[in-house]
Design a protein around this motif. Structure first.
Motif, PDB file in Angstrom:
ATOM      1  N   TYR A 177      -7.682   1.580   9.592  1.00  0.00           N
ATOM      2  CA  TYR A 177      -8.378   2.774   9.116  1.00  0.00           C
ATOM      3  C   TYR A 177      -7.606   3.424   7.986  1.00  0.00           C
ATOM      4  O   TYR A 177      -6.439   3.788   8.143  1.00  0.00           O
ATOM      5  CB  TYR A 177      -8.545   3.770  10.263  1.00  0.00           C
ATOM      6  N   GLY A 178      -8.265   3.552   6.834  1.00  0.00           N
ATOM      7  CA  GLY A 178      -7.667   4.201   5.684  1.00  0.00           C
ATOM      8  C   GLY A 178      -8.389   5.490   5.343  1.00  0.00           C
ATOM      9  O   GLY A 178      -9.606   5.605   5.540  1.00  0.00           O
ATOM     10  N   LEU A 179      -7.649   6.463   4.826  1.00  0.00           N
ATOM     11  CA  LEU A 179      -8.208   7.761   4.480  1.00  0.00           C
ATOM     12  C   LEU A 179      -8.027   8.028   2.987  1.00  0.00           C
ATOM     13  O   LEU A 179      -6.899   8.104   2.496  1.00  0.00           O
ATOM     14  CB  LEU A 179      -7.532   8.873   5.296  1.00  0.00           C
ATOM     15  N   TYR A 180      -9.146   8.149   2.287  1.00  0.00           N
ATOM     16  CA  TYR A 180      -9.129   8.574   0.889  1.00  0.00           C
ATOM     17  C   TYR A 180      -8.958  10.088   0.864  1.00  0.00           C
ATOM     18  O   TYR A 180      -9.604  10.817   1.617  1.00  0.00           O
ATOM     19  CB  TYR A 180     -10.442   8.185   0.216  1.00  0.00           C
ATOM     20  N   HIS A 181      -8.104  10.575  -0.033  1.00  0.00           N
ATOM     21  CA  HIS A 181      -7.887  12.014  -0.152  1.00  0.00           C
ATOM     22  C   HIS A 181      -7.603  12.356  -1.596  1.00  0.00           C
ATOM     23  O   HIS A 181      -6.712  11.779  -2.229  1.00  0.00           O
ATOM     24  CB  HIS A 181      -6.702  12.452   0.717  1.00  0.00           C
ATOM     25  N   SER A 182      -8.388  13.290  -2.145  1.00  0.00           N
ATOM     26  CA  SER A 182      -8.162  13.745  -3.512  1.00  0.00           C
ATOM     27  C   SER A 182      -7.102  14.836  -3.527  1.00  0.00           C
ATOM     28  O   SER A 182      -7.214  15.833  -2.806  1.00  0.00           O
ATOM     29  CB  SER A 182      -9.455  14.285  -4.118  1.00  0.00           C
ATOM     30  N   LEU A 183      -6.083  14.649  -4.360  1.00  0.00           N
ATOM     31  CA  LEU A 183      -5.029  15.649  -4.472  1.00  0.00           C
ATOM     32  C   LEU A 183      -5.545  16.949  -5.086  1.00  0.00           C
ATOM     33  O   LEU A 183      -5.121  18.035  -4.697  1.00  0.00           O
ATOM     34  CB  LEU A 183      -3.879  15.110  -5.328  1.00  0.00           C
ATOM     35  N   ASP A 235       3.903  13.764 -10.704  1.00  0.00           N
ATOM     36  CA  ASP A 235       4.195  13.696  -9.263  1.00  0.00           C
ATOM     37  C   ASP A 235       5.067  14.857  -8.806  1.00  0.00           C
ATOM     38  O   ASP A 235       4.997  15.270  -7.647  1.00  0.00           O
ATOM     39  CB  ASP A 235       4.882  12.366  -8.938  1.00  0.00           C
ATOM     40  N   THR A 236       5.879  15.428  -9.711  1.00  0.00           N
ATOM     41  CA  THR A 236       6.728  16.553  -9.321  1.00  0.00           C
ATOM     42  C   THR A 236       5.896  17.774  -8.955  1.00  0.00           C
ATOM     43  O   THR A 236       6.273  18.551  -8.072  1.00  0.00           O
ATOM     44  CB  THR A 236       7.702  16.904 -10.453  1.00  0.00           C
ATOM     45  N   TYR A 237       4.766  17.958  -9.638  1.00  0.00           N
ATOM     46  CA  TYR A 237       3.869  19.054  -9.254  1.00  0.00           C
ATOM     47  C   TYR A 237       3.263  18.796  -7.880  1.00  0.00           C
ATOM     48  O   TYR A 237       3.204  19.695  -7.029  1.00  0.00           O
ATOM     49  CB  TYR A 237       2.752  19.231 -10.290  1.00  0.00           C
ATOM     50  N   TRP A 238       2.833  17.588  -7.638  1.00  0.00           N
ATOM     51  CA  TRP A 238       2.160  17.272  -6.368  1.00  0.00           C
ATOM     52  C   TRP A 238       3.122  17.190  -5.190  1.00  0.00           C
ATOM     53  O   TRP A 238       2.682  17.054  -4.054  1.00  0.00           O
ATOM     54  CB  TRP A 238       1.399  15.949  -6.504  1.00  0.00           C
ATOM     55  N   TRP A 263      -0.169   9.089  -7.357  1.00  0.00           N
ATOM     56  CA  TRP A 263       0.617  10.239  -6.881  1.00  0.00           C
ATOM     57  C   TRP A 263       1.082  11.135  -8.016  1.00  0.00           C
ATOM     58  O   TRP A 263       1.936  11.979  -7.832  1.00  0.00           O
ATOM     59  CB  TRP A 263       1.804   9.724  -6.058  1.00  0.00           C
ATOM     60  N   GLY A 264       0.527  10.961  -9.195  1.00  0.00           N
ATOM     61  CA  GLY A 264       0.895  11.734 -10.378  1.00  0.00           C
ATOM     62  C   GLY A 264       0.496  10.938 -11.599  1.00  0.00           C
ATOM     63  O   GLY A 264       0.381   9.702 -11.531  1.00  0.00           O
ATOM     64  N   PHE A 265       0.292  11.605 -12.725  1.00  0.00           N
ATOM     65  CA  PHE A 265      -0.193  10.856 -13.893  1.00  0.00           C
ATOM     66  C   PHE A 265       0.812   9.826 -14.389  1.00  0.00           C
ATOM     67  O   PHE A 265       0.466   8.945 -15.178  1.00  0.00           O
ATOM     68  CB  PHE A 265      -0.642  11.798 -15.017  1.00  0.00           C
ATOM     69  N   ASN A 266       2.045   9.914 -13.918  1.00  0.00           N
ATOM     70  CA  ASN A 266       3.086   8.975 -14.322  1.00  0.00           C
ATOM     71  C   ASN A 266       3.272   7.822 -13.333  1.00  0.00           C
ATOM     72  O   ASN A 266       4.186   7.010 -13.499  1.00  0.00           O
ATOM     73  CB  ASN A 266       4.421   9.711 -14.462  1.00  0.00           C
ATOM     74  N   CYS A 267       2.416   7.731 -12.329  1.00  0.00           N
ATOM     75  CA  CYS A 267       2.664   6.790 -11.228  1.00  0.00           C
ATOM     76  C   CYS A 267       1.778   5.546 -11.229  1.00  0.00           C
ATOM     77  O   CYS A 267       2.199   4.493 -10.758  1.00  0.00           O
ATOM     78  CB  CYS A 267       2.506   7.505  -9.885  1.00  0.00           C
ATOM     79  N   SER A 268       0.555   5.672 -11.707  1.00  0.00           N
ATOM     80  CA  SER A 268      -0.406   4.581 -11.581  1.00  0.00           C
ATOM     81  C   SER A 268       0.143   3.289 -12.180  1.00  0.00           C
ATOM     82  O   SER A 268       0.606   3.253 -13.316  1.00  0.00           O
ATOM     83  CB  SER A 268      -1.710   4.967 -12.280  1.00  0.00           C
TER      84      SER A 268
END
Length: 464
Positions: A177-183, A235-238, A263-268
């Motif tokens: 079971y996976g959970l999608y979650h929008s930050l 990611d530091t903000y999140w 997890w941040g615009f620098n992570c993908s």
């Protein structure tokens, strides 16, 4: 107290302290690695093996956007964020004057949602994991989030814990079971405040995002967290690395949970568990890192659209082709459907899922638990792809050759080579080709008489 007694007591205290110290050392030695809240440490965590073995998942986009069921799941943003006139015209034509997006929530009834039937369908589709939208960018939560008062599926709309009900049904069938979650959330005042402050404040993260993520993990113990909505801030903000360090070190799913890379615009495509990189990502070559392709049966939307046309949907052959290419390149395939506001998975989506399951019931041996082979696509064909398990090689061909002889230029045969077709009991005749490779004589029948009409698998033993 006499001196002798004091000395004895001191020795006992020292011995007790030493015993505690030794015990703590033993515990520390026995404890698994602890991860620190930085990417160098977090990225070193081995990906739990179940995810790579699973290969096939179903994605479910479901929320208040299923009420207008028009355009896409980004309805609210297109309507109010961008002010597109066609969305305004749609609302005026379909809903009472003065309708707001919040007025859609009571119409999100889920009155026909049957979690056991959903789970059975996903099992028949061959899915080894399912990812449900717990909260999209609209902010409405499909469980009773304590920080989403009156904007969740328990307080309004269905008045049900949709996340919990589906999870219970899936786990009865041993489906992960996976959970999608929008930050982020388009119109949340705290998020807009942080954004206006150039993300130098974290009011939204501390009051909304993090409490919800912790609540989801502690309450539902997911096997996977599919993060999204990260692209406007780093990611530091999140506070992503701190959350992931807790998730990997101390959460109830620390040894089994899998996360993606949003997890941040620098992570993908750089940090996280496995990589999504972008929606409908196709690498074109064999990546060095575990990845997943998410795709949608409805090519124009992830959420349900009442006006979708059959020409806008993926057909069975397209789904099989995407699956085969993805797995050949070492990826997982996550195929999306969007239920209606009542909780119905419309028949055309069911038909596509069942067709996938039928194909996997015969060819799944070449998909589940497989690994990429030394060659992904046959050098002589654009329609033949390879996977492997140990010394066994699988050649999955998507086009039936006109003369019923399939030429494979990549495998090197030997005197012990044996060739069979999955779903067909008798071994197949083969011969070495003049240059290299082998030609395999396929069963003497027309493809329409075989159990499947899209994609067939040869099992090659004794090739290199």
């Amino acid at each position: 107290m006499r001196m002798a007694e004091a000395s004895s007591s001191l020795r006992e205290s020292k011995m007790a302290a030493w015993a505690v110290f030794v015990a703590l050392l033993s515990v520390a030695a026995a404890s698994p690695q602890r991860y620190t809240p930085d990417w160098a440490s977090l990225d070193s965590r081995p990906l739990p093996g179940w995810f790579d073995a699973a290969k096939v998942g179903v994605f479910v986009h479901w929320g208040v956007f299923s009420v207008p069921a028009w355009g896409s799941e980004w309805f609210w943003w297109h309507w109010r964020g961008e002010g597109r006139p066609e969305y305004e015209r749609f609302v005026k034509a379909r809903f009472p004057p003065g309708t707001s997006y919040a007025d859609f929530a009571p119409l999100f009834t889920a009155q026909d949602f049957l979690p056991e039937a959903w789970a059975q369908l996903f099992q028949q589709a061959g899915a080894r994991y399912v990812v449900l939208t717990t909260k999209h960018h609209e902010g409405f939560t499909n469980w009773g989030s304590p920080v989403s008062w009156n904007w969740n599926s328990v307080d309004t709309g269905p008045h049900r814990d949709l996340v919990g009900e589906l999870g219970d049904a899936l786990r009865k069938r041993n489906i992960h079971y996976g959970l999608y979650h929008s930050l982020y959330e388009w119109f949340h005042p705290l998020y807009l405040m942080d954004k206006n402050n150039e993300f130098k404040t974290q009011y939204f993260v501390s009051e909304k995002t993090m409490p919800e993520l912790f609540d989801l993990v502690l309450r539902y113990k997911p096997d996977l967290i599919w993060s999204d909505g990260e692209w406007e801030a780093p990611d530091t903000y999140w506070n992503s690395t701190n959350f992931l360090a807790w998730l990997y070190n101390d959460s109830p799913v620390k040894d089994t949970v899998v996360v993606n890379d949003r997890w941040g615009f620098n992570c993908s495509c750089h940090h996280g568990g496995y990589y999504n990189c972008q929606d409908k990502y196709k690498p074109g070559t064999l990546p060095s890192h575990k990845w997943e392709m998410c795709s949608s049966i409805d090519r124009r939307s992830w959420g349900y659209r009442s006006g979708m046309q059959i020409s806008e949907l993926m057909d069975e052959s397209s789904i099989i082709m995407e699956l085969v290419q993805t797995v050949s390149y070492g990826g997982n395939y996550l195929l999306n459907i969007g239920p209606t506001k009542e909780g119905v998975i419309v028949p055309v989506f069911q038909e596509r899922l069942l067709a996938l399951g039928k194909w996997l019931s015969i060819n799944g041996e070449a998909i589940y638990e497989s690994k990429p082979w030394r060659v992904q696509k046959d050098n002589g064909s654009d329609s033949t792809w390879y996977t492997s398990k140990g010394t066994v090689v699988y050649a999955i061909f998507l086009t039936w050759p006109e003369n019923s002889v399939l030429q494979l230029s990549s495998p090197v045969p030997s005197a012990s080579t044996q060739v069979t077709m999955l779903g067909v009991s008798a071994p197949l005749k083969w011969q070495a080709l003049p240059d290299k490779g082998l030609g395999v004589t396929l069963p003497l029948t027309i493809p329409s008489l075989l159990p499947l009409q899209y994609g067939w698998t040869l099992k090659l033993v004794g090739v290199s």
